[in-house]
Design a protein around this motif. Structure first.
Motif, PDB file in Angstrom:
ATOM      1  N   GLN A   1       2.886   1.990   8.438  1.00  0.00           N
ATOM      2  CA  GLN A   1       2.369   0.621   8.352  1.00  0.00           C
ATOM      3  C   GLN A   1       1.078   0.471   9.150  1.00  0.00           C
ATOM      4  O   GLN A   1       0.145  -0.225   8.730  1.00  0.00           O
ATOM      5  CB  GLN A   1       3.422  -0.366   8.853  1.00  0.00           C
ATOM      6  CG  GLN A   1       4.623  -0.504   7.949  1.00  0.00           C
ATOM      7  CD  GLN A   1       4.248  -0.957   6.544  1.00  0.00           C
ATOM      8  OE1 GLN A   1       3.365  -1.811   6.355  1.00  0.00           O
ATOM      9  NE2 GLN A   1       4.894  -0.379   5.531  1.00  0.00           N
TER      10      GLN A   1
ATOM     11  N   SER B   1      -1.606   2.058   7.093  1.00  0.00           N
ATOM     12  CA  SER B   1      -1.920   1.192   5.950  1.00  0.00           C
ATOM     13  C   SER B   1      -2.813   0.043   6.364  1.00  0.00           C
ATOM     14  O   SER B   1      -3.745  -0.348   5.640  1.00  0.00           O
ATOM     15  CB  SER B   1      -0.623   0.660   5.324  1.00  0.00           C
ATOM     16  OG  SER B   1       0.201   1.715   4.865  1.00  0.00           O
TER      17      SER B   1
ATOM     18  N   GLU C   1      -1.112   1.386   1.176  1.00  0.00           N
ATOM     19  CA  GLU C   1       0.126   2.139   1.373  1.00  0.00           C
ATOM     20  C   GLU C   1       0.048   3.501   0.687  1.00  0.00           C
ATOM     21  O   GLU C   1       0.493   4.514   1.242  1.00  0.00           O
ATOM     22  CB  GLU C   1       1.333   1.346   0.839  1.00  0.00           C
ATOM     23  CG  GLU C   1       1.685   0.090   1.626  1.00  0.00           C
ATOM     24  CD  GLU C   1       0.730  -1.065   1.334  1.00  0.00           C
ATOM     25  OE1 GLU C   1      -0.042  -0.970   0.340  1.00  0.00           O
ATOM     26  OE2 GLU C   1       0.740  -2.047   2.096  1.00  0.00           O
TER      27      GLU C   1
END
Length: 338
Positions: free
Chosen positions: A157, A160, A184
């Motif tokens: 995360q 991303s 992602e």
């Protein structure tokens, strides 16, 4: 009148396909030498078909003293020592001493320019079998995340979010249809591109090193290599050629490609990548010599900068007999050109 060929020259006394040194018609043919070479080849084959032996464990790689009879025969021991200890300058010195007619002819010879000294950059390999083989800061944390899924997800995360920031900085809209999910996807792709950080040389090689009485070149050519330039984070791709001269042990051929894959799946420069593969193989096998040549195209100079699409970069690393003996090195390079 002697028969002549179409070019007006006399035909050769020895056909071209028989002048390889082993034909009885060749002036340098020696029945005794030919018989000795055949005997050595037969001994090597028989030794590999003897009692069953377990693959070599990496803990037993270091050799202390001379090999035991179970590992190799006397003729192979002699051959291996000659490869390691005799250089081109030694061979030329011996030849001149034999042909000398005067004591003054036996003056020390200047080493040929084609022989190279040991490189200070490869004299002390830094392979850490217990670690991750030249690990960088943070790779151990990444490795531990294999058993902590929540930490791995947090890392993904975070990456991303960084990709989303990049898209915004270049003027894109991360929420438009075409880019929906791109941060992602790119984060997962980047983790795959750099998966070599999580791999260990011991885990890749262990169980695939075997006893074998072979002291001639082993070469695997045209290994596809894909890596990321650490200066611009864009790919460079090409072929790697790996060769080594065994010293009573060989490695599974697929492991050569896996070693190249492990080091290439990191942020790299081609010069370091070439050396790392050579040093790793040298540490694992303790061979008489290792040679690695890599040819690649770098998108950092194709897509940007000078934008020269046809440019190819070639790097090499030679260790042991491959570096000391010019004739051995030339044999390796000539086989690559075939």
């Amino acid at each position: 009148m002697n028969p002549q060929d179409q070019d007006g020259r006399r035909p050769r006394a020895i056909p071209s396909h028989l002048v390889n040194g082993h034909s009885p018609l060749h002036p340098s043919f020696s029945a005794e030498r030919d018989r000795e070479e055949r005997d050595q080849a037969y001994d090597s084959i028989r030794s590999s078909m003897g009692p069953r032996r377990e693959p070599i464990d990496l803990n037993d790689l270091h050799i202390d003293g001379e090999p035991t009879p179970a590992q190799t025969n006397a003729s192979q021991q002699k051959s291996a020592r000659q490869y390691e200890e005799v250089g081109d300058e030694d061979l030329e010195d011996i030849e001149n001493r034999v042909a000398a007619r005067d004591a003054r002819d036996e003056a020390p010879l200047t080493p040929p320019a084609t022989s190279r000294s040991i490189s200070p950059f490869t004299a002390n390999p830094t392979v850490d079998f217990e670690g991750l083989s030249w690990p960088s800061v943070g790779t151990l944390d990444r490795l531990r995340e294999r058993t902590r899924p929540e930490d791995a997800e947090a890392r993904l995360q975070k990456l991303s979010g960084a990709v989303r920031t990049i898209l915004e900085c270049i003027g894109e809209d991360p929420d438009r249809e075409g880019l929906h999910g791109t941060p992602e996807r790119y984060a997962k792709a980047m983790m795959f591109f750099t998966k070599g950080y999580e791999e260990n040389l011991r885990d890749i090689v262990n169980g695939a090193v075997f006893h074998e009485d072979h002291d001639e070149l082993v070469i695997v050519k045209d290994i596809d290599v894909y890596s990321l330039c650490e200066h611009h984070l864009v790919p460079f791709t090409g072929k790697m050629h790996i060769g080594y001269i065994p010293s009573r042990r060989v490695i599974g051929l697929s492991k050569l490609a896996r070693i190249a894959e492990m080091f290439s799946r990191r942020l790299q420069v081609q010069e370091r990548l070439t050396k790392q593969v050579a040093l790793a193989l040298s540490e694992v096998l303790k061979p008489q010599g290792v040679a690695v040549v890599m040819e690649s195209s770098h998108l950092c100079m194709v897509m940007r900068g000078v934008q020269k699409g046809g440019a190819t970069t070639t790097t090499s690393c030679m260790l042991g007999a491959m570096r000391k003996r010019a004739k051995t090195r030339e044999e390796f390079l000539s086989l690559l050109r075939r």
